[in-house]
Design a protein around this motif. Structure first.
Motif, mmCIF file in Angstrom:
data_model
loop_
_atom_site.group_PDB
_atom_site.id
_atom_site.type_symbol
_atom_site.label_atom_id
_atom_site.label_comp_id
_atom_site.label_asym_id
_atom_site.label_seq_id
_atom_site.Cartn_x
_atom_site.Cartn_y
_atom_site.Cartn_z
ATOM 1 N N PHE A 250 34.206 25.786 25.138
ATOM 2 C CA PHE A 250 35.564 25.253 25.089
ATOM 3 C C PHE A 250 36.490 26.199 24.328
ATOM 4 N N MET A 251 36.040 26.666 23.172
ATOM 5 C CA MET A 251 36.860 27.561 22.369
ATOM 6 C C MET A 251 37.129 28.868 23.104
ATOM 7 N N ASP A 252 36.096 29.428 23.713
ATOM 8 C CA ASP A 252 36.238 30.707 24.401
ATOM 9 C C ASP A 252 37.172 30.604 25.599
ATOM 10 N N GLN A 253 37.079 29.501 26.335
ATOM 11 C CA GLN A 253 37.861 29.350 27.554
ATOM 12 C C GLN A 253 39.298 28.901 27.311
ATOM 13 N N TYR A 254 39.507 28.074 26.283
ATOM 14 C CA TYR A 254 40.801 27.414 26.160
ATOM 15 C C TYR A 254 41.580 27.715 24.880
ATOM 16 N N LYS A 255 40.926 28.314 23.896
ATOM 17 C CA LYS A 255 41.599 28.516 22.618
ATOM 18 C C LYS A 255 41.714 29.985 22.219
ATOM 19 N N ASN A 256 41.312 30.889 23.082
ATOM 20 C CA ASN A 256 41.419 32.304 22.742
ATOM 21 C C ASN A 256 42.889 32.682 22.541
ATOM 22 N N PRO A 257 43.204 33.437 21.496
ATOM 23 C CA PRO A 257 44.609 33.737 21.195
ATOM 24 C C PRO A 257 45.265 34.734 22.142
ATOM 25 N N ASN A 258 44.486 35.394 23.004
ATOM 26 C CA ASN A 258 45.102 36.391 23.892
ATOM 27 C C ASN A 258 44.287 36.500 25.174
ATOM 28 N N GLU A 259 44.983 36.501 26.315
ATOM 29 C CA GLU A 259 44.277 36.531 27.599
ATOM 30 C C GLU A 259 45.178 37.081 28.703
ATOM 31 N N TYR A 260 44.614 37.992 29.502
ATOM 32 C CA TYR A 260 45.289 38.491 30.695
ATOM 33 C C TYR A 260 44.431 38.188 31.920
ATOM 34 N N LYS A 261 45.037 38.263 33.090
ATOM 35 C CA LYS A 261 44.319 38.016 34.340
ATOM 36 C C LYS A 261 44.610 39.163 35.311
ATOM 37 N N HIS A 262 43.658 39.439 36.206
ATOM 38 C CA HIS A 262 43.732 40.654 37.016
ATOM 39 C C HIS A 262 43.282 40.388 38.450
ATOM 40 N N THR A 263 43.411 41.419 39.296
ATOM 41 C CA THR A 263 42.970 41.332 40.691
ATOM 42 C C THR A 263 42.100 42.536 41.021
ATOM 43 N N ILE A 264 41.373 42.424 42.124
ATOM 44 C CA ILE A 264 40.524 43.528 42.576
ATOM 45 C C ILE A 264 41.371 44.761 42.861
ATOM 46 N N GLY A 265 42.493 44.568 43.536
ATOM 47 C CA GLY A 265 43.360 45.700 43.849
ATOM 48 C C GLY A 265 43.877 46.398 42.608
ATOM 49 N N GLU A 266 44.210 45.631 41.581
ATOM 50 C CA GLU A 266 44.687 46.202 40.325
ATOM 51 C C GLU A 266 43.615 47.089 39.690
ATOM 52 N N VAL A 267 42.368 46.606 39.666
ATOM 53 C CA VAL A 267 41.290 47.378 39.061
ATOM 54 C C VAL A 267 40.968 48.620 39.887
ATOM 55 N N MET A 268 41.149 48.544 41.195
ATOM 56 C CA MET A 268 40.956 49.733 42.037
ATOM 57 C C MET A 268 41.916 50.848 41.636
ATOM 58 N N VAL A 269 43.122 50.481 41.241
ATOM 59 C CA VAL A 269 44.086 51.470 40.743
ATOM 60 C C VAL A 269 43.575 52.071 39.437
ATOM 61 N N TRP A 270 43.042 51.242 38.540
ATOM 62 C CA TRP A 270 42.460 51.757 37.296
ATOM 63 C C TRP A 270 41.358 52.767 37.614
#
Length: 335
Positions: A250-270
């Motif tokens: 619960f803490m890891d999924q919902y209370k983390n102080p910072n979180e980003y989200k990504h896509t497969i295409g975005e990581v392909m650019v990386w």
């Protein structure tokens, strides 16, 4: 400490990037800049901070403090090396990864947490380094290592933006569920990508932009109701989980102080910007393709076209929410 020094020949000073490190009793000293680093419970404390006055430094400190208080996962249900191996093999990806990584290679896990995957991969005659910024997490892994006299895994404290290893030191670099909690996931990827040998692989697991939608909805409900209605999360009501596991999830999924989200295409650019070619992804990036227990992780697959990836990723709204909207990408370093 001489034993530790002989095992970790890839180390550099995170402050000045010099290789001249001297191990003395419970201290590591850089002979170039004279910076000293403590060794706590046989764990070198090589975390070098970013500018503490910058927003990035504040985010790093917030996330670090969060995981110091909430080490994840714990060892409560692991009473032997065998039980750890059994638990790891229950996850198809970890099982396939262990079966297909060659023996005798050097592996780095960035953001290893309590080190369970690092320990698991080290058992099959691989040299594995598990690094994390949270000392409390590392201590749990170190205690398990020492209890069962595991020699091929080493734990060190490190800031992912201030690497403590020479460039191109590892055949495989793994970072699972970590980069999306940093202040700059793309920059964090570039930092650890430099540590991969030419011809080696990088494996990263990230939260997905669409697969995370239901988690975001539940987070909003929890925040508005004072964390009521926890039964909305399938893992919270899993009868196979004890109370401690439910809490850490619960803490890891919902209370983390910072979180980003990504896509497969975005990581392909990386990948492209850092000299990596796409090898594989979970879920598959092409239509009609499924990940299977006999999957060849390191055999290059077609990345699919933009439309295929969009359709696959959109479906993650409904198929990937139970595991927190997570996806994995594998890239191979050119050269």
């Amino acid at each position: 400490m001489k034993y530790l020094q002989s095992q970790i020949t890839e180390l550099i000073c995170p402050r000045c990037k010099n290789e001249s490190l001297d191990f003395n009793n419970d201290v590591i000293c850089c002979q170039n800049c004279q910076q000293q680093y403590e060794i706590n419970n046989k764990i070198p404390l090589l975390f070098w901070p970013e500018d503490i006055d910058a927003p990035s430094g504040n985010i790093t400190n917030l996330v670090k403090a969060f995981y110091e208080e909430n080490p994840f996962p714990n060892y409560n249900d692991l009473d032997s090396v065998g039980s750890l191996m059994q638990k790891a093999k229950e996850g198809i990806f970890a099982k396939v990864l262990d079966e297909q990584l060659p023996f005798g290679i050097k592996v780095l896990e960035c953001g290893c947490g309590t080190g369970q995957l690092s320990i698991f991969l080290s058992i099959a005659n691989r040299t594995v380094f598990g690094v994390d910024m949270c000392l409390n997490s590392l201590k749990l892994g170190q205690a398990f290592k020492e209890k069962y006299e595991l020699q091929r895994v080493n734990f060190l404290q490190m800031n992912i933006f201030q690497p403590i290893f020479k460039p191109e030191s590892f055949h495989v670099v793994i970072s699972n569920g970590v980069l999306h909690h940093t202040h700059n996931p793309k920059l964090a990827f570039s930092s650890i990508a430099k540590l991969v040998k030419p011809g080696g692989y990088i494996i990263i697991g990230l939260y997905h932009k669409y697969g995370r939608i239901w988690t975001d909805v539940r987070r909003l409900i929890f925040n508005l109701t004072g964390d009521k209605f926890k039964f909305l999360d399938p893992r919270i009501v899993d009868v196979n989980l004890n109370e401690r596991k439910r809490h850490t999830w619960f803490m890891d999924q919902y209370k983390n102080p910072n979180e980003y989200k990504h896509t497969i295409g975005e990581v392909m650019v990386w990948f492209a910007e850092n000299g990596f070619s796409f090898v594989n992804s979970i879920p598959k990036s092409g239509l009609g393709k499924k990940f299977s227990p006999d999957e060849k992780l390191f055999v290059a697959q077609s990345p699919g076209n933009a439309l295929e990836r969009f359709l696959v990723e959109s479906s993650m709204i409904f198929t990937n929410s139970k595991e927190g909207g997570f996806f994995i990408m594998i890239g191979k370093k050119e050269g």
